[in-house]
Design an enzyme around this catalytic site. Sequence first.
Site, PDB file in Angstrom:
ATOM      1  N   CYS A  39       0.862  -1.173   0.000  1.00  0.00           N
ATOM      2  CA  CYS A  39       0.000   0.000   0.000  1.00  0.00           C
ATOM      3  C   CYS A  39       0.902   1.228   0.000  1.00  0.00           C
ATOM      4  CB  CYS A  39      -0.912  -0.001   1.228  1.00  0.00           C
ATOM      5  SG  CYS A  39      -1.944   1.477   1.371  1.00  0.00           S
ATOM      6  N   HIS A 144      -2.799  -4.268 -10.891  1.00  0.00           N
ATOM      7  CA  HIS A 144      -3.617  -3.122 -11.273  1.00  0.00           C
ATOM      8  C   HIS A 144      -4.031  -3.251 -12.734  1.00  0.00           C
ATOM      9  CE1 HIS A 144      -2.898  -0.586  -7.693  1.00  0.00           C
ATOM     10  NE2 HIS A 144      -1.753  -1.264  -7.638  1.00  0.00           N
ATOM     11  N   GLU A 193     -10.143  -0.273  -5.083  1.00  0.00           N
ATOM     12  CA  GLU A 193      -9.143  -1.177  -4.519  1.00  0.00           C
ATOM     13  C   GLU A 193      -9.778  -2.531  -4.200  1.00  0.00           C
ATOM     14  OE1 GLU A 193      -6.196   0.326  -1.769  1.00  0.00           O
ATOM     15  OE2 GLU A 193      -7.119   2.322  -1.901  1.00  0.00           O
ATOM     16  N   CYS A 202      -5.044   6.051  -3.669  1.00  0.00           N
ATOM     17  CA  CYS A 202      -4.314   4.779  -3.651  1.00  0.00           C
ATOM     18  C   CYS A 202      -2.926   5.035  -4.216  1.00  0.00           C
ATOM     19  CB  CYS A 202      -5.052   3.727  -4.477  1.00  0.00           C
ATOM     20  SG  CYS A 202      -4.151   2.171  -4.658  1.00  0.00           S
ATOM     21  N   GLY A 205      -1.977   2.530  -6.936  1.00  0.00           N
ATOM     22  CA  GLY A 205      -2.847   2.814  -8.076  1.00  0.00           C
ATOM     23  C   GLY A 205      -2.403   4.047  -8.833  1.00  0.00           C
TER      24      GLY A 205
END
Length: 262
Positions: A39, A144, A193, A202, A205
């Site tokens: 993360c 992703h 997410e 994110c 992301g």
Amino acid sequence: MSDRNFGIGGDGVILICSSDVAVCKMRIFNLDGSEAQMCGNGIRCVAKYIYEKDLLKDGKYEIRNMGKQTFIKFDIETMCGIKNVKLKVENKIAKLIEVKMGEPIFKAETIPVILKEGDSEESIILRYKEKEFEFCCVSMGNPHAVCIIKAISDLEFRKYAEVFERDGHFPERSNIEFVKVLDRKNISLKVWERGSGETLACGTGACAAAIVCMKKGFVDNEVNVNLKGGKLRIRWDKIDGNVYLIGGAEFVFDGVYKLLDV
């Protein structure tokens, strides 16, 4: 604990654990209880917490003073390897945190993505009823799928992303990003997410979306990513191949969470 109605509220819970190879080890659990590999925004919060709570140990960090500014570097262990963080400190407050996120991964089996007929490692097609969307897949320690689009409403985004997260292309599910290119130095991003749903921001992301736009030549190698929760800066160093995530983190509150017998 993450429940916004019956708990503290949040996209997930981060645990700061001991580590034999870094200052600490970060573990993050999504809203649905699944554990995430990485993360980007979470690790910046951990870095700020470790520094401002005076948890750094001698010999495990580097410090550099430049006038009124101080820069501190140290490592944090994650499920996808050790990540280096650099803090810009002013008056003992971490104002800006940069994370060396590593190199992006485009190989389908490593992300992982199952390629189907007509797909390639450059693009896959995801379908929702009569609509088709072209996605580019990349891993920043977690999977992703990024779609570059001119416009999409919040309602449409949530409807499509919820379905696409669990599409058959993704054996471990996927984070879903819809991105709009604003100019050579700016993009805007909507993020879904896996395990948490739509979130305000994110880090991984933002990295994935920026990398896809950079790879296609739509933006420069350093861009601002505008999300509902604020702005991040992403830089892809073409010399060392690493992606760098840069942004701030703000303290909100602290307290004690009491577990109740059910």
